[in-house]
Motif scaffolding. Structure first.
Motif, PDB file in Angstrom:
ATOM      1  N   ALA A  81      40.538  31.654  50.118  1.00 44.48           N
ATOM      2  CA  ALA A  81      39.235  30.804  50.343  1.00 44.48           C
ATOM      3  C   ALA A  81      38.077  31.757  49.966  1.00 44.48           C
ATOM      4  CB  ALA A  81      39.342  30.024  51.649  1.00 44.48           C
ATOM      5  N   ILE A  82      38.023  32.977  50.654  1.00 43.88           N
ATOM      6  CA  ILE A  82      36.817  33.781  50.233  1.00 43.88           C
ATOM      7  C   ILE A  82      36.889  34.130  49.011  1.00 43.88           C
ATOM      8  CG2 ILE A  82      35.820  35.967  51.017  1.00 43.88           C
ATOM      9  CD1 ILE A  82      37.299  35.679  53.772  1.00 43.88           C
ATOM     10  N   GLY A  83      38.193  34.413  48.348  1.00 42.03           N
ATOM     11  CA  GLY A  83      38.411  34.714  46.864  1.00 42.03           C
ATOM     12  C   GLY A  83      37.541  33.528  46.172  1.00 42.03           C
ATOM     13  N   MET A  84      37.942  32.480  46.424  1.00 41.16           N
ATOM     14  CA  MET A  84      37.509  31.127  45.777  1.00 41.16           C
ATOM     15  C   MET A  84      35.773  31.283  45.533  1.00 41.16           C
ATOM     16  SD  MET A  84      40.192  28.141  46.057  1.00 41.16           S
ATOM     17  CE  MET A  84      40.298  28.038  47.667  1.00 41.16           C
ATOM     18  N   ILE A  85      35.358  31.473  46.961  1.00 41.35           N
ATOM     19  CA  ILE A  85      33.627  31.229  47.102  1.00 41.35           C
ATOM     20  C   ILE A  85      33.161  32.455  45.840  1.00 41.35           C
ATOM     21  CG2 ILE A  85      31.753  31.797  48.444  1.00 41.35           C
ATOM     22  CD1 ILE A  85      33.556  30.798  50.731  1.00 41.35           C
ATOM     23  N   LEU A  86      34.243  33.734  46.284  1.00 40.92           N
ATOM     24  CA  LEU A  86      33.503  34.985  45.273  1.00 40.92           C
ATOM     25  C   LEU A  86      33.525  34.439  43.863  1.00 40.92           C
ATOM     26  CD1 LEU A  86      34.888  37.842  47.329  1.00 40.92           C
ATOM     27  CD2 LEU A  86      32.452  37.295  47.091  1.00 40.92           C
ATOM     28  N   GLU A  87      34.558  33.789  43.526  1.00 42.28           N
ATOM     29  CA  GLU A  87      35.224  33.731  42.052  1.00 42.28           C
ATOM     30  C   GLU A  87      34.224  32.340  41.646  1.00 42.28           C
ATOM     31  OE1 GLU A  87      39.312  34.234  41.222  1.00 42.28           O
ATOM     32  OE2 GLU A  87      39.208  36.025  42.496  1.00 42.28           O
ATOM     33  N   SER A  88      33.754  31.538  42.311  1.00 38.51           N
ATOM     34  CA  SER A  88      33.026  30.511  42.006  1.00 38.51           C
ATOM     35  C   SER A  88      31.528  31.066  41.698  1.00 38.51           C
ATOM     36  CB  SER A  88      32.864  29.535  43.267  1.00 38.51           C
ATOM     37  OG  SER A  88      34.098  28.937  43.490  1.00 38.51           O
ATOM     38  N   ASN A  89      31.332  32.003  42.453  1.00 38.98           N
ATOM     39  CA  ASN A  89      29.962  32.775  42.352  1.00 38.98           C
ATOM     40  C   ASN A  89      29.863  33.556  40.728  1.00 38.98           C
ATOM     41  OD1 ASN A  89      27.878  35.305  42.208  1.00 38.98           O
ATOM     42  ND2 ASN A  89      27.066  33.811  43.610  1.00 38.98           N
ATOM     43  N   LEU A  90      31.020  34.075  40.256  1.00 37.62           N
ATOM     44  CA  LEU A  90      31.344  34.691  39.251  1.00 37.62           C
ATOM     45  C   LEU A  90      31.179  33.653  37.987  1.00 37.62           C
ATOM     46  CD1 LEU A  90      34.396  36.899  39.878  1.00 37.62           C
ATOM     47  CD2 LEU A  90      32.006  37.664  39.702  1.00 37.62           C
ATOM     48  N   SER A  91      31.638  32.332  38.309  1.00 33.55           N
ATOM     49  CA  SER A  91      31.664  31.325  37.452  1.00 33.55           C
ATOM     50  C   SER A  91      30.112  30.937  37.216  1.00 33.55           C
ATOM     51  CB  SER A  91      32.557  30.085  37.874  1.00 33.55           C
ATOM     52  OG  SER A  91      33.704  30.364  38.032  1.00 33.55           O
ATOM     53  N   LEU A  92      29.417  30.776  38.451  1.00 32.30           N
ATOM     54  CA  LEU A  92      28.123  30.594  38.411  1.00 32.30           C
ATOM     55  C   LEU A  92      27.384  31.659  37.369  1.00 32.30           C
ATOM     56  CD1 LEU A  92      25.454  29.089  39.317  1.00 32.30           C
ATOM     57  CD2 LEU A  92      25.582  30.780  41.441  1.00 32.30           C
ATOM     58  N   GLN A  93      27.660  32.832  37.774  1.00 31.67           N
ATOM     59  CA  GLN A  93      26.983  33.985  37.122  1.00 31.67           C
ATOM     60  C   GLN A  93      27.305  33.814  35.526  1.00 31.67           C
ATOM     61  OE1 GLN A  93      26.886  37.978  38.731  1.00 31.67           O
ATOM     62  NE2 GLN A  93      27.878  37.355  40.269  1.00 31.67           N
TER      63      GLN A  93
END
Ligand code: NAD
Ligand code: ZN
Length: 355
Positions: A264-276
């Motif tokens: 779940a934390i990984g998904m938040i972080l990787e969503s942020n990468l998707s945003l970047q």
């Protein structure tokens, strides 16, 4: 609930599951049944399972200790030995009744004993239902590294019965839920929207949601069973999730995280990468962060911890420092595989998560 047709087996639900199980046992020419459990599923799941199991065949129970630490080749050796002591032949049927540890290890033991005997998976955790018991991956850990030894092998069938979940602790339920959110984000935005508000559904809806998740995973696996490309979509949240999971596992000072909690934390972080990368909007990123943060535990990491996670990440991915491949997401609930991301972007994602 209809069955789900997987590669060369089907996933059956509840009543129909037990009916098909009886049929397979009756018509398969089996000599004996071996049921693998762990210390918890013997207590919580076996009585119900035996009560519903209809067969004239003799059976033996083989119990292993519960927990990921026992997903090892040593445990396999014990189970192979018991099979051998009971003179299990190639027509023995092997049933794994448990969470992902039991279904992963049980599938591997069955697929290797006498070069492979038939097996059936009966997942008893939400994670095993929506993830581990479908897709053909079996195996065990080695020297603390996950799933280092194993093979692809399919069961004769998978039986999903939500009644097993009644005794499952809340944190284990959440762990499975993380994979369900992932299914929405990588393949079906309307499913994500449905899961967004947990107060919206009851236990009665659970079977339908599990059905939906298995269908999403199964469709991806059918396109690419051996994970050459498309199947990597399922890795969303797992690249950083695994690093965070290992970091917690190898650090005695902090409590360990369950797989789904780390994902779940990984998904938040990787969503942020998707945003970047410009694949999703800030609005969507904030939605993902707030939905997942409300359900899953938050973690605190110092700058030093982040760098330790990064080192684990590089080790895990066998990649050169500076570039690791990720599965990212788009706004419309679609995954993009093999995305290169720099260390700087990963640090940015951690910094945003912790702010
Ligand atoms: P698990 O098997 O360790 O189960 C979690 C805990 O719940 C255990 O203590 C277990 O004894 C207990 N338990 C199981 N069913 C219960 C029930 N009905 N009531 C009460 N307690 C119960 O863990 P898990 O989360 O199910 O699975 C994790 C494992 O699955 C990992 O090893 C992971 O690598 C593997 N996995 C495999 C795949 C795959 O594709 N093969 C996919 C995802 C995860
Ligand atoms: Zn996972």
């Amino acid at each position: 609930m209809n069955e789900i047709q997987a590669e060369n087996y089907s996933v059956f639900f509840a009543e129909k599951g037990f009916e098909n199980l009886s049929q397979i046992l009756a018509n398969g020419g089996y000599s004996k049944i071996f049921i693998l459990t762990d210390s918890n599923t013997t207590e919580y799941c076996l009585p119900y399972f035996l009560q519903r199991l209809e067969t004239t065949l003799a059976f033996e129970i083989i119990e292993i200790e519960d927990g990921e630490v026992n997903k090892t080749i040593e445990t396999c050796f014990e189970v192979w030995s018991v099979l051998s002591e009971y003179e299990a032949d190639r027509k023995a049927m092997f049933i794994s009744l448990g969470g992902g540890v039991v279904t992963d290890l049980g599938g591997f033991v069955a697929a290797t004993y006498k070069r492979g005997i038939d097996f059936i998976s009966v997942p008893t955790t939400l994670l095993a239902m929506v993830d581990a018991s479908v897709g053909g991956k079996t195996g065990v850990d080695l020297g603390g590294l996950k799933n280092q030894v194993g093979l692809f092998a399919n069961p004769q069938m998978v039986l999903v019965d939500v009644n097993f979940l009644e005794t499952l602790p809340g944190n284990e339920m959440r762990s499975g839920l993380a994979e369900m959110y992932k299914h929405g984000l990588i393949a079906d935005i309307s499913y994500w929207n449905r899961l967004k508000d947990l107060s919206n559904f009851t236990t009665n809806d659970l079977e339908l949601l599990i059905y939906h998740s298995i269908t999403i995973k199964n469709n991806i696996v059918l396109e690419d069973p051996k994970e050459k490309n498309i199947r990597k979509k399922l890795n969303f949240g797992h690249t950083l999730g695994h690093a965070i999971e290992s970091y917690h596992l190898n650090n005695d000072e902090i409590s360990t995280l369950l797989h789904g909690e780390a994902v779940a934390i990984g998904m938040i972080l990787e969503s942020n990468l998707s945003l970047q990368k410009g694949y999703i909007s800030e609005l969507f990123y904030n939605e993902i962060k707030s939905v997942l943060s409300a359900i899953f535990p938050q973690i605190q990491l110092s700058e030093k911890d982040i760098h330790k996670c990064l080192r684990l990440l590089v080790h895990d991915k066998k990649n050169e420092l500076g570039c690791v491949n990720f599965t990212l997401i788009k706004e419309n609930g679609e995954a993009i595989i093999n995305e290169e991301v720099s260390t700087e972007m990963i640090i940015n994602a951690f910094t945003e998560y912790l702010s």
